[in-house]
Write an enzyme that holds these catalytic residues in place. Sequence first.
Site, PDB file in Angstrom:
ATOM      1  N   GLU A   1     -12.665   0.015  -6.128  1.00 30.07           N
ATOM      2  CA  GLU A   1     -12.834   0.057  -4.677  1.00 30.07           C
ATOM      3  C   GLU A   1     -13.977   0.956  -4.241  1.00 30.07           C
ATOM      4  OE1 GLU A   1      -8.820  -1.542  -5.461  1.00 30.07           O
ATOM      5  OE2 GLU A   1      -9.876   0.260  -6.181  1.00 30.07           O
TER       6      GLU A   1
ATOM      7  N   GLN B   1      -8.740  -5.444  -1.237  1.00 27.63           N
ATOM      8  CA  GLN B   1      -7.727  -6.507  -1.305  1.00 27.63           C
ATOM      9  C   GLN B   1      -6.523  -6.262  -0.402  1.00 27.63           C
ATOM     10  OE1 GLN B   1      -5.761  -7.555  -5.228  1.00 27.63           O
ATOM     11  NE2 GLN B   1      -7.309  -9.158  -5.082  1.00 27.63           N
TER      12      GLN B   1
ATOM     13  N   ASP C   1      -3.661  -0.795   1.409  1.00 26.76           N
ATOM     14  CA  ASP C   1      -3.123   0.248   0.516  1.00 26.76           C
ATOM     15  C   ASP C   1      -4.116   0.630  -0.582  1.00 26.76           C
ATOM     16  OD1 ASP C   1       0.173  -0.041   1.069  1.00 26.76           O
ATOM     17  OD2 ASP C   1      -1.040  -1.817   1.420  1.00 26.76           O
TER      18      ASP C   1
ATOM     19  N   ILE D   1      -7.362   0.984  -0.182  1.00 32.95           N
ATOM     20  CA  ILE D   1      -8.609   1.519   0.366  1.00 32.95           C
ATOM     21  C   ILE D   1      -8.867   2.962  -0.060  1.00 32.95           C
ATOM     22  CG2 ILE D   1      -7.760   2.522   2.551  1.00 32.95           C
ATOM     23  CD1 ILE D   1     -10.173   1.162   3.927  1.00 32.95           C
TER      24      ILE D   1
ATOM     25  N   HIS E   1       1.651  -2.818  -0.535  1.00 31.82           N
ATOM     26  CA  HIS E   1       0.946  -3.968   0.035  1.00 31.82           C
ATOM     27  C   HIS E   1       1.220  -4.118   1.525  1.00 31.82           C
ATOM     28  CE1 HIS E   1       1.545  -4.841  -4.266  1.00 31.82           C
ATOM     29  NE2 HIS E   1       0.382  -5.463  -4.198  1.00 31.82           N
TER      30      HIS E   1
END
Length: 701
Positions: free
Chosen positions: A422, A444, A447, A449, A491
């Site tokens: 990330e 994606q 959570d 990030i 998620h």
Amino acid sequence: MKINKEILKKAFSNLCTAKAITDLYEQNFKTVSKYVHATSRGHEVIQIAVGMQLLPQDYVFPYYRDDSILLSIGMEPKDLMLQVLAKKDDPFSGGRTYYSHPSLKDADKPKIPHQSSATGMQTIPATGVALGMHYREGGDLFDADEQYAFYKDMGHKEALVNGEKPVVVCSLGDASVTEGEIAEAFQMAVLKKLPILYVVQDNGWDISANEAETRAQNAAEYAKGFKGLEAISIDGTNFEESYTTVQNALKTIRKERRPMLIHAKVPLLNHHTSGVRMEFYRDDLEEARSRDPFPKMKDYLAKNNFTEDELEAIEALARVKVKEHYEEALKAEDPKPEDLFTHDFVPTPITEEKGERSPEGAEKVVMVDCALFAIEELMKKHKECLLYGQDVGGRLGGVFREAATLAQKFGDNRVFNTPIMEAFIVGSTVGMSALGLKPIVEVQFADYIWPGLNQLFTEVSRSCYLSNGKWPVSMVLRVPIGAYGSGGPYHSSSVESVVTNIRGLKIAYPSNGADLKGLMKAAYYDPNPVVIFEHKGLYWSKVPGTKGATSVEPSEDYVLPLGKAWVLQEVWKQEDKETISIITYGMGVHWAMNASEELGMQDQIEVVDLRTLHPLDEETIMKSVKKCGKCLVVTEEPSKNTFARALSGQIQEECFKYLDAPVMTIGSENMPAIPLNSTLEETMIPSTEKVKAKIEELLKY
């Protein structure tokens, strides 16, 4: 290889200048040390060997000890001094950032995008530039004469000097190679065979911790773990070895387009920084001084037909020049208070809603498709547009199918999967943007990030401001967000309060497909970094009560400016009935609309959909609240210490005399995570029923 006398003379002049600057700073410590600085003393030779061989089309990312690189590419001592003294005319940042934290866009010099220079974080933006070169040169998207045509917009008479392909040089200290973000950069460099040279200057120290305490191996040994990253160790105090090694590496990279690493062993002969003095902790100063590159360089030149008088003259001239430049820099103007408020953002061309929002005969589509179609239209129109992230490539097209078919339509060079990294996904956009590209990237889940926040905060958001407007980062970061269908604790999170606290970003959070498409287009054409939160529970409107997220697909030319809220349900002040303004965004819009409908109070409840969290449409918010007299802020985040709670406080402050009750807030329960079990998830997050109850509580106040 014998190096010609003119190169040696110029190199020695740069060395003398750098040494004279260090000496002057020490002599004037009380004046200069008002602001923190570090110098290249001991590192000069390897830095000069790099700087002297770069071309205007190259990109270089120095770190905070690299003043000799800056001198060697053509910067003057005064330029550096204006920065160390934080003067208004500091050519890098206008007095905003530390010494030797450069950013440069001069036509006759290598390009230096803004980067923090902090503990190796610059490796990701630097590798992002190399990834951009790989993109421009790959496939048949750009003709040879247009690959680097953008250089002419920077003032180049010819795009590529001598017809040489550009390279990226990233300079860093050996201690920083232990950072995880370095591994992400190295991994991507070898995976994509990127044209980048990492120059690692190894002086054996972090700050007070030495290499024996903190590193299991040096940078060259570490690089062996990355197949395809050729690493060379040299004596960075030996000019001939340094110059020829750099020369050969640059020649190889220009031709073969692959990464290399030079590990240069050097002594640190000055303080870590002006605030951390070497005498505090160093026990190796005598040994370090025995490797001083200055007497070694003098001896080398004496053996290559330089007389003592010639060397003395070069030294004397450097000392005089440095002193004169220092006196001039001292007299230079300081920034004015109003200078604080410039270059946080570049003006955007998208200031009005345009195009058809609901074209006649257009089909109604789900929210996720509106984003997909927006990106497809952008990619058809703009070669500079590309999309990357985890699992967005051809096999899957995103875990939410938000990139479905794009790789098949535009190729694997334009739509591609990254490794799980990330920080690289986010930070590489700095380099991509600096090469005239427009990356759309994806984390994606919200959570995920967190590993990217370092780059988002330190590199992406501050680039425009700290480069004094030279290097805004033009990128779009897509972030699927929110709780939906028992996604569990990894998620389902809402993270907008963290991201809205990063200044220098624009942030959108649409509640429906038409807004998402319009905001996506506006974000693309905005020259600043934009984060778009896309609620995954609204993507297909599978959550009961969210059919309003589907919409007729807007026309291709539809754009919706960032910073414009929408009064989705408007009411008028009534003498005989209480009225409430609900301020919300994302999923909260649907809870609010459903609650007002189920209560049969559509004529009493005004719903304001923020659409954008920054910039915030304060005018529309305050107008609604002042009219209605009561206000409820609805969010999916836990209600305490959040964006929504801060907004409630701002509304209370600005609308106090118009209010008939305290501003209230409803959000999720204040628990550490959203549980997997559906009953617990339902208990955790807001709902139409909970919003209805809060409305009734506010009405009774």
